[in-house]
Design a protein around this motif. Structure first.
Motif, PDB file in Angstrom:
ATOM      1  N   UNK A   1       0.775  -1.140   0.238  1.00 31.68           N
ATOM      2  CA  UNK A   1       0.051  -0.086  -0.013  1.00 31.68           C
ATOM      3  C   UNK A   1       0.767   1.234   0.021  1.00 31.68           C
ATOM      4  N   UNK A   2       1.955   1.201   0.631  1.00 35.27           N
ATOM      5  CA  UNK A   2       2.715   2.371   0.690  1.00 35.27           C
ATOM      6  C   UNK A   2       3.526   2.439  -0.590  1.00 35.27           C
ATOM      7  N   UNK A   3       3.923   1.378  -1.281  1.00 36.03           N
ATOM      8  CA  UNK A   3       4.382   1.318  -2.624  1.00 36.03           C
ATOM      9  C   UNK A   3       3.510   1.860  -3.658  1.00 36.03           C
ATOM     10  N   UNK A   4       2.160   1.647  -3.240  1.00 33.34           N
ATOM     11  CA  UNK A   4       1.353   2.243  -4.491  1.00 33.34           C
ATOM     12  C   UNK A   4       1.147   3.746  -4.138  1.00 33.34           C
ATOM     13  N   UNK A   5       1.366   4.187  -2.898  1.00 40.24           N
ATOM     14  CA  UNK A   5       1.417   5.835  -2.888  1.00 40.24           C
ATOM     15  C   UNK A   5       2.563   6.316  -3.387  1.00 40.24           C
ATOM     16  N   UNK A   6       3.795   5.501  -3.355  1.00 39.94           N
ATOM     17  CA  UNK A   6       4.890   5.999  -4.140  1.00 39.94           C
ATOM     18  C   UNK A   6       4.796   6.105  -5.720  1.00 39.94           C
ATOM     19  N   UNK A   7       4.027   5.119  -6.345  1.00 37.36           N
ATOM     20  CA  UNK A   7       3.742   4.926  -7.483  1.00 37.36           C
ATOM     21  C   UNK A   7       2.807   6.163  -8.082  1.00 37.36           C
ATOM     22  N   UNK A   8       2.019   6.576  -7.152  1.00 38.25           N
ATOM     23  CA  UNK A   8       1.090   7.700  -7.500  1.00 38.25           C
ATOM     24  C   UNK A   8       1.967   8.996  -7.425  1.00 38.25           C
ATOM     25  N   UNK A   9       2.802   9.102  -6.424  1.00 40.24           N
ATOM     26  CA  UNK A   9       3.835  10.091  -6.672  1.00 40.24           C
ATOM     27  C   UNK A   9       4.725  10.314  -7.992  1.00 40.24           C
ATOM     28  N   UNK A  10       5.055   9.073  -8.211  1.00 42.84           N
ATOM     29  CA  UNK A  10       5.925   9.048  -9.677  1.00 42.84           C
ATOM     30  C   UNK A  10       5.121   9.495 -10.705  1.00 42.84           C
ATOM     31  N   UNK A  11       3.803   9.060 -10.723  1.00 40.14           N
ATOM     32  CA  UNK A  11       3.008   9.819 -11.810  1.00 40.14           C
ATOM     33  C   UNK A  11       3.116  11.199 -11.643  1.00 40.14           C
TER      34      UNK A  11
ATOM     35  N   UNK B   1      10.085  20.103 -19.499  1.00 40.60           N
ATOM     36  CA  UNK B   1      10.948  19.797 -20.421  1.00 40.60           C
ATOM     37  C   UNK B   1      10.021  19.158 -21.455  1.00 40.60           C
ATOM     38  N   UNK B   2       9.445  20.142 -22.371  1.00 38.95           N
ATOM     39  CA  UNK B   2       9.037  19.927 -23.273  1.00 38.95           C
ATOM     40  C   UNK B   2       9.787  19.165 -24.457  1.00 38.95           C
ATOM     41  N   UNK B   3       9.410  17.762 -24.712  1.00 41.22           N
ATOM     42  CA  UNK B   3      10.216  16.861 -25.541  1.00 41.22           C
ATOM     43  C   UNK B   3       9.245  15.733 -26.278  1.00 41.22           C
ATOM     44  N   UNK B   4       9.681  15.573 -27.211  1.00 44.05           N
ATOM     45  CA  UNK B   4       8.508  14.522 -27.967  1.00 44.05           C
ATOM     46  C   UNK B   4       8.851  13.075 -27.417  1.00 44.05           C
ATOM     47  N   UNK B   5       9.679  12.625 -26.384  1.00 42.67           N
ATOM     48  CA  UNK B   5       9.848  11.498 -25.887  1.00 42.67           C
ATOM     49  C   UNK B   5       9.265  11.625 -24.414  1.00 42.67           C
ATOM     50  N   UNK B   6       8.477  12.591 -24.249  1.00 42.54           N
ATOM     51  CA  UNK B   6       7.672  12.631 -22.961  1.00 42.54           C
ATOM     52  C   UNK B   6       6.624  11.487 -22.940  1.00 42.54           C
ATOM     53  N   UNK B   7       6.253  11.270 -24.059  1.00 43.14           N
ATOM     54  CA  UNK B   7       4.958  10.509 -23.878  1.00 43.14           C
ATOM     55  C   UNK B   7       5.408   9.063 -23.459  1.00 43.14           C
ATOM     56  N   UNK B   8       6.431   8.757 -23.724  1.00 44.45           N
ATOM     57  CA  UNK B   8       7.106   7.514 -23.294  1.00 44.45           C
ATOM     58  C   UNK B   8       7.484   7.359 -21.932  1.00 44.45           C
ATOM     59  N   UNK B   9       7.889   8.442 -21.338  1.00 45.84           N
ATOM     60  CA  UNK B   9       7.858   8.391 -19.832  1.00 45.84           C
ATOM     61  C   UNK B   9       7.013   8.086 -19.013  1.00 45.84           C
ATOM     62  N   UNK B  10       5.537   8.976 -19.771  1.00 44.06           N
ATOM     63  CA  UNK B  10       4.372   8.956 -19.171  1.00 44.06           C
ATOM     64  C   UNK B  10       3.853   7.690 -19.137  1.00 44.06           C
ATOM     65  N   UNK B  11       4.126   6.896 -20.311  1.00 42.07           N
ATOM     66  CA  UNK B  11       3.567   5.630 -20.487  1.00 42.07           C
ATOM     67  C   UNK B  11       4.353   4.518 -19.441  1.00 42.07           C
ATOM     68  N   UNK B  12       5.539   4.502 -19.389  1.00 44.44           N
ATOM     69  CA  UNK B  12       6.125   3.790 -18.445  1.00 44.44           C
ATOM     70  C   UNK B  12       5.645   4.161 -17.000  1.00 44.44           C
ATOM     71  N   UNK B  13       5.407   5.199 -16.503  1.00 45.07           N
ATOM     72  CA  UNK B  13       5.041   5.628 -15.150  1.00 45.07           C
ATOM     73  C   UNK B  13       3.604   5.212 -15.011  1.00 45.07           C
TER      74      UNK B  13
END
Length: 79
Positions: free
Chosen positions: A29-39, A49-61
């Protein structure tokens, strides 16, 4: 027996395995909170940092968040 005595007797009969299960689910449950913070942090970073690769980072998150939710659900069912 009074209700307090029965409650204490129930608490004293908890096994180590049961406590481990509770701690594992709590940790997930604590790790789930960490994952929300990562998002949230990835979203802020991608806006800064406006970049064309930002969609990949969002996808991984987001995949990380959904994998975390899946593992937590699996732990709740299995344990």
């Amino acid at each position: 027996m009074t209700p307090i005595e029965t409650m204490l007797k129930g608490l004293l009969t908890v096994s180590v395995g049961d406590m481990a299960k509770v701690l594992i689910v709590f940790g997930l449950g604590v790790y789930l909170l960490f994952a929300v913070v990562v998002i949230r942090q990835v979203g802020l970073m991608c806006r800064a940092l406006s970049d064309e690769r930002s969609w990949g980072l969002k996808l991984v998150a987001w995949l990380h968040l959904w994998a975390t939710v899946g593992v937590l659900m699996l732990a709740l069912v299995a344990l």
